[in-house]
Design an enzyme around this catalytic site. Structure first.
Site, PDB file in Angstrom:
ATOM      1  N   ASP A  36       4.997  -4.697   3.637  1.00 22.82           N
ATOM      2  CA  ASP A  36       4.481  -5.949   4.213  1.00 22.82           C
ATOM      3  C   ASP A  36       5.430  -7.062   3.810  1.00 22.82           C
ATOM      4  OD1 ASP A  36       2.704  -8.138   5.154  1.00 22.82           O
ATOM      5  OD2 ASP A  36       1.184  -6.554   5.198  1.00 22.82           O
ATOM      6  N   ASP A  54      10.621  -8.193   5.862  1.00 20.34           N
ATOM      7  CA  ASP A  54      10.280  -8.751   7.169  1.00 20.34           C
ATOM      8  C   ASP A  54      10.702  -7.720   8.218  1.00 20.34           C
ATOM      9  OD1 ASP A  54      10.139 -10.014   9.590  1.00 20.34           O
ATOM     10  OD2 ASP A  54      11.225 -11.810   8.960  1.00 20.34           O
ATOM     11  N   TYR A 147       0.674 -11.919  23.506  1.00 16.65           N
ATOM     12  CA  TYR A 147       0.191 -10.827  22.644  1.00 16.65           C
ATOM     13  C   TYR A 147      -0.032  -9.558  23.477  1.00 16.65           C
ATOM     14  CZ  TYR A 147      -2.958  -8.292  19.461  1.00 16.65           C
ATOM     15  OH  TYR A 147      -3.530  -7.339  18.657  1.00 16.65           O
ATOM     16  N   LYS A 151       1.720  -5.768  23.317  1.00 12.91           N
ATOM     17  CA  LYS A 151       1.011  -4.509  23.061  1.00 12.91           C
ATOM     18  C   LYS A 151       1.237  -3.523  24.213  1.00 12.91           C
ATOM     19  CE  LYS A 151      -0.596  -5.567  19.002  1.00 12.91           C
ATOM     20  NZ  LYS A 151      -0.070  -4.889  17.824  1.00 12.91           N
ATOM     21  N   THR A 182     -11.320  -7.980  10.696  1.00 12.77           N
ATOM     22  CA  THR A 182     -10.248  -8.340   9.756  1.00 12.77           C
ATOM     23  C   THR A 182      -9.962  -9.836   9.930  1.00 12.77           C
ATOM     24  OG1 THR A 182      -8.398  -8.069  11.278  1.00 12.77           O
ATOM     25  CG2 THR A 182      -9.157  -6.071  10.159  1.00 12.77           C
TER      26      THR A 182
HETATM   27  N1  NAD Z   1      -8.059  -7.350  14.244  1.00 11.05           N
HETATM   28  C1  NAD Z   1      -8.233  -7.059  15.514  1.00 11.05           C
HETATM   29  O1  NAD Z   1      -9.246  -7.409  16.119  1.00 11.05           O
HETATM   30  C2  NAD Z   1      -7.203  -6.227  16.249  1.00 11.05           C
HETATM   31  C3  NAD Z   1      -7.553  -5.719  17.508  1.00 11.05           C
HETATM   32  C4  NAD Z   1      -6.612  -4.938  18.202  1.00 11.05           C
HETATM   33  C5  NAD Z   1      -5.385  -4.673  17.628  1.00 11.05           C
HETATM   34  N2  NAD Z   1      -5.078  -5.188  16.396  1.00 11.05           N
HETATM   35  C6  NAD Z   1      -3.780  -4.843  15.829  1.00 11.05           C
HETATM   36  O2  NAD Z   1      -4.000  -4.120  14.638  1.00 11.05           O
HETATM   37  C7  NAD Z   1      -2.910  -4.303  13.727  1.00 11.05           C
HETATM   38  C8  NAD Z   1      -3.442  -4.681  12.344  1.00 11.05           C
HETATM   39  O3  NAD Z   1      -4.168  -5.878  12.456  1.00 11.05           O
HETATM   40  P1  NAD Z   1      -5.139  -6.445  11.299  1.00 11.05           P
HETATM   41  O4  NAD Z   1      -6.381  -6.837  11.991  1.00 11.05           O
HETATM   42  O5  NAD Z   1      -5.159  -5.519  10.149  1.00 11.05           O
HETATM   43  O6  NAD Z   1      -4.349  -7.795  10.955  1.00 11.05           O
HETATM   44  P2  NAD Z   1      -3.943  -8.462   9.560  1.00 11.05           P
HETATM   45  O7  NAD Z   1      -3.480  -9.831   9.919  1.00 11.05           O
HETATM   46  O8  NAD Z   1      -5.042  -8.316   8.575  1.00 11.05           O
HETATM   47  O9  NAD Z   1      -2.704  -7.569   9.091  1.00 11.05           O
HETATM   48  C9  NAD Z   1      -1.449  -7.609   9.702  1.00 11.05           C
HETATM   49  C10 NAD Z   1      -0.395  -7.453   8.624  1.00 11.05           C
HETATM   50  O10 NAD Z   1       0.905  -7.438   9.251  1.00 11.05           O
HETATM   51  C11 NAD Z   1       1.790  -8.116   8.377  1.00 11.05           C
HETATM   52  N3  NAD Z   1       2.969  -8.629   9.091  1.00 11.05           N
HETATM   53  C12 NAD Z   1       2.985  -9.516  10.103  1.00 11.05           C
HETATM   54  N4  NAD Z   1       4.243  -9.802  10.448  1.00 11.05           N
HETATM   55  C13 NAD Z   1       5.059  -9.087   9.629  1.00 11.05           C
HETATM   56  C14 NAD Z   1       6.461  -8.978   9.470  1.00 11.05           C
HETATM   57  N5  NAD Z   1       7.308  -9.665  10.245  1.00 11.05           N
HETATM   58  N6  NAD Z   1       6.941  -8.152   8.529  1.00 11.05           N
HETATM   59  C15 NAD Z   1       6.095  -7.442   7.721  1.00 11.05           C
HETATM   60  N7  NAD Z   1       4.761  -7.504   7.824  1.00 11.05           N
HETATM   61  C16 NAD Z   1       4.245  -8.330   8.764  1.00 11.05           C
HETATM   62  C17 NAD Z   1       0.960  -9.294   7.832  1.00 11.05           C
HETATM   63  O11 NAD Z   1       1.529  -9.847   6.656  1.00 11.05           O
HETATM   64  C18 NAD Z   1      -0.395  -8.633   7.625  1.00 11.05           C
HETATM   65  O12 NAD Z   1      -0.562  -8.165   6.298  1.00 11.05           O
HETATM   66  C19 NAD Z   1      -2.015  -5.363  14.370  1.00 11.05           C
HETATM   67  O13 NAD Z   1      -0.921  -4.735  15.000  1.00 11.05           O
HETATM   68  C20 NAD Z   1      -2.921  -6.014  15.399  1.00 11.05           C
HETATM   69  O14 NAD Z   1      -2.200  -6.586  16.457  1.00 11.05           O
HETATM   70  C21 NAD Z   1      -5.960  -5.961  15.692  1.00 11.05           C
END
Ligand code: NAD
Length: 246
Positions: A36, A54, A147, A151, A182
């Site tokens: 992360d 990153d 977004y 995806k 989340t």
């Molecule tokens: N939460 C939802 O409702 C939802 C729904 C559909 C899809 N998603 C997808 O699920 C995945 C996880 O989401 P989540 O809800 O756990 O979100 P979250 O924000 O809790 O976690 C995402 C993590 O990605 C890390 N991150 C972002 N950019 C980064 C980078 N450049 N380098 C390294 N790390 C990076 C962040 O620091 C964070 O810890 C994502 O791909 C999101 O798009 C989420």
């Protein structure tokens, strides 16, 4: 112990789904390389190799997999959970910079991590890549155009890689989460809206099974797709969405 002796890279490991995925794989005996941008959850996550990087930076991504090679010599699977949201915004108000940032984190990172992981998966005589996309790519909502495009690209990229890597015994699959409990979920709210109201009124109520997806649901799906139980599953898109895509 479905992952005994196996090594997995899990990105977004400090986030909601990432944390749950790391915990699930550790429970199953995996060695986990948790990636992360930064970590405030190391003590919760436990015994992992932590890499702060990153994922949009080519050199930093190379660095992650150099560490994997040095420490473990091979890789069994890559799970790309990291991503960023978009606050619901009409396209006329979205800057090119915002679009590019979303595409970099949600798509370019998949290209970079997959490219570096593949030689290590080949050394392992096969393995898997699992990319977390979103059910919104199937059932869009207004204001999330950048977004959702990212995806959709994640799905197309994963299928392209699945056919390219099949003869090497490397499987590539996608998980489409529905609205999940989340921190990210509130970030899809339009500016000036109350994030908690949006979570309940827009998101929770849109799920036919009636509840938000739990991070553990995504972790279990990732475990299945990474395991031998899915040995004949590639190019698949698994909806873990409470029926939201219907
Ligand atoms: N939460 C939802 O409702 C939802 C729904 C559909 C899809 N998603 C997808 O699920 C995945 C996880 O989401 P989540 O809800 O756990 O979100 P979250 O924000 O809790 O976690 C995402 C993590 O990605 C890390 N991150 C972002 N950019 C980064 C980078 N450049 N380098 C390294 N790390 C990076 C962040 O620091 C964070 O810890 C994502 O791909 C999101 O798009 C989420």
């Amino acid at each position: 112990m479905r992952c005994e002796g196996q090594t997995f890279v899990i990105t977004g490991a400090n986030g909601g789904m990432g944390r749950a995925t790391v915990s699930r794989f550790l429970e199953e005996g995996a060695k986990v390389v948790a990636v992360d941008r930064s970590f405030d959850t190391k003590s919760v996550l436990g015994d992992c190799l932590f890499v702060e990087a990153d994922l949009t930076d080519e050199e930093q991504v190379k660095g992650i997999f150099a560490k994997v090679e040095e420490q473990y010599g091979k890789l069994d699977g890559l799970i790309n959970v990291a991503g960023i949201a978009q606050a619901a915004t009409p396209i006329t108000e979205v800057s090119l910079l915002q679009w590019e940032k979303i595409m970099a984190v949600n798509v370019t990172s998949l290209f970079l991590t997959s490219r570096e992981a593949l030689p290590l998966l080949e050394k392992n005589d096969g393995g898997s890549i699992t990319n977390v996309a979103s059910i919104s790519a199937v059932r869009p909502r207004p204001g999330l155009q950048s977004y959702i495009a990212s995806k959709g690209a994640a799905v197309a990229f994963s299928k392209a890689l699945a056919i390219e890597c099949a003869e090497k015994g490397i499987r590539v699959n996608v998980i489409h989460p529905g609205p999940a409990d989340t921190n990210m979920l509130g970030q899809f709210a339009p500016a000036n809206a109350n994030a908690d109201d949006v979570k309940e009124e827009t998101f929770r109520k849109s799920v036919p099974l009636g509840q938000l997806i739990q991070p553990e649901d995504i972790a279990n799906a990732a475990l299945y797709l990474s395991s031998n139980e899915a040995k004949n599953v590639t190019g698949a898109v698994l909806h873990v969405d409470g029926g939201r895509g219907l």
